[in-house]
Design a protein around this motif. Structure first.
Motif, PDB file in Angstrom:
ATOM      1  N   ARG A 119       6.858  -1.082   1.429  1.00  0.00           N
ATOM      2  CA  ARG A 119       7.805  -1.740   0.526  1.00  0.00           C
ATOM      3  C   ARG A 119       9.203  -1.746   1.124  1.00  0.00           C
ATOM      4  O   ARG A 119       9.904  -2.770   1.100  1.00  0.00           O
ATOM      5  CB  ARG A 119       7.821  -1.034  -0.834  1.00  0.00           C
TER       6      ARG A 119
ATOM      7  N   VAL B 201       4.218  -0.489  -5.376  1.00  0.00           N
ATOM      8  CA  VAL B 201       3.263   0.255  -4.553  1.00  0.00           C
ATOM      9  C   VAL B 201       2.008   0.498  -5.362  1.00  0.00           C
ATOM     10  O   VAL B 201       2.053   1.025  -6.477  1.00  0.00           O
ATOM     11  CB  VAL B 201       3.869   1.599  -4.095  1.00  0.00           C
TER      12      VAL B 201
ATOM     13  N   ALA C  52       0.791  -1.225   0.000  1.00  0.00           N
ATOM     14  CA  ALA C  52       0.000   0.000   0.000  1.00  0.00           C
ATOM     15  C   ALA C  52       0.827   1.280   0.000  1.00  0.00           C
ATOM     16  O   ALA C  52       0.304   2.351  -0.307  1.00  0.00           O
ATOM     17  CB  ALA C  52      -0.941   0.002   1.209  1.00  0.00           C
ATOM     18  N   SER C  53       2.116   1.193   0.345  1.00  0.00           N
ATOM     19  CA  SER C  53       2.910   2.422   0.447  1.00  0.00           C
ATOM     20  C   SER C  53       4.393   2.126   0.237  1.00  0.00           C
ATOM     21  O   SER C  53       4.830   0.971   0.325  1.00  0.00           O
ATOM     22  CB  SER C  53       2.718   3.067   1.821  1.00  0.00           C
ATOM     23  N   SER C  54       5.156   3.193  -0.003  1.00  0.00           N
ATOM     24  CA  SER C  54       6.608   3.053  -0.143  1.00  0.00           C
ATOM     25  C   SER C  54       7.234   2.595   1.166  1.00  0.00           C
ATOM     26  O   SER C  54       8.209   1.826   1.164  1.00  0.00           O
ATOM     27  CB  SER C  54       7.222   4.385  -0.575  1.00  0.00           C
TER      28      SER C  54
END
Length: 216
Positions: A192, A215, A187-189
């Motif tokens: 990740r 992402v 869902a997001s950097s």
């Protein structure tokens, strides 16, 4: 023809009070709504995506995450969970290990708080027996770094699935000669980066390839 003009002066305070009251109720609703949503989000945040829950599950997950980390010597650490609060007891061999153990525990699904009671023992031994014991432990740790590809794949999958910060159970993990490939969506950097970090720091991992972890 007589024109009667009604004086509504006396009604104005009542109307004003009613409007103020309605505005207050509406404002209260708007202010309370985010807190309700936030509380619901927090509740969902403690529930694993695979449905497992409870203190025993949290304890097992934290213990595993500590043992799988290449940056922590977890042999002298003990984990206890009471109503979602994890207690860490035993010995950490550096402040970095103590901080990382706290971080891994806090990131685990089902954990609502961490009571880190780890003692930091990082001084060098001064006796021959102490030095021999330290050398033996270092040799055991070196051997422990060598893991098979199936072991690495299973450990990384469990490590990622138990992470509240990553929040996904469906990241595909493949390992070849210690090189781990991650594939899927997060869902997001930040999620990740966390997936790559936790994978990199898993025992036996030589390299992480995450070009296909995107992402969305």
């Amino acid at each position: 023809m007589n024109i009667v003009i009604l004086d509504t002066t006396e009604e104005r305070p009542a109307r004003t009070w009613l409007l103020v009251a309605l505005a207050g109720l509406f404002s209260s609703f708007l202010l309370s709504a985010p807190r309700v949503i936030a509380a619901t989000a927090d509740l969902m945040d403690t529930t694993r995506c695979d449905g497992k829950s409870g203190d025993a599950v949290a304890t097992a997950e934290v213990e595993s995450r500590l043992r799988w980390s290449s940056l922590i010597d977890a042999n002298d650490m003990r984990v206890l969970t009471i109503k979602g609060t994890v207690e860490l007891h035993g010995i950490a061999h550096s402040e970095t290990q103590k901080t990382l153990a706290d971080r891994l525990a806090s990131d685990t699904y089902g954990v609502v708080g961490v009571n880190n009671q780890l003692d930091v023992v990082d001084w060098a031994p001064i006796t021959d027996i102490g030095r021999a014991h330290l050398k033996s432990r270092a040799a055991e740790r070196q051997v422990d770094q060598v893991k098979s590809d199936p072991w690495i794949t299973g450990s990384v999958k469990s490590m990622l699935a138990s992470s509240r910060g990553i929040g996904r159970c469906d990241i595909d993990v493949k390992t070849l000669a210690g090189v781990v490939s991650l594939r899927g969506m997060v869902a997001s950097s930040a999620a990740r980066d966390l997936a790559v970090e936790f994978t990199t720091n898993t025992l036996g991992v030589r390299l992480v390839e995450a070009d296909e972890l995107v992402v969305h």
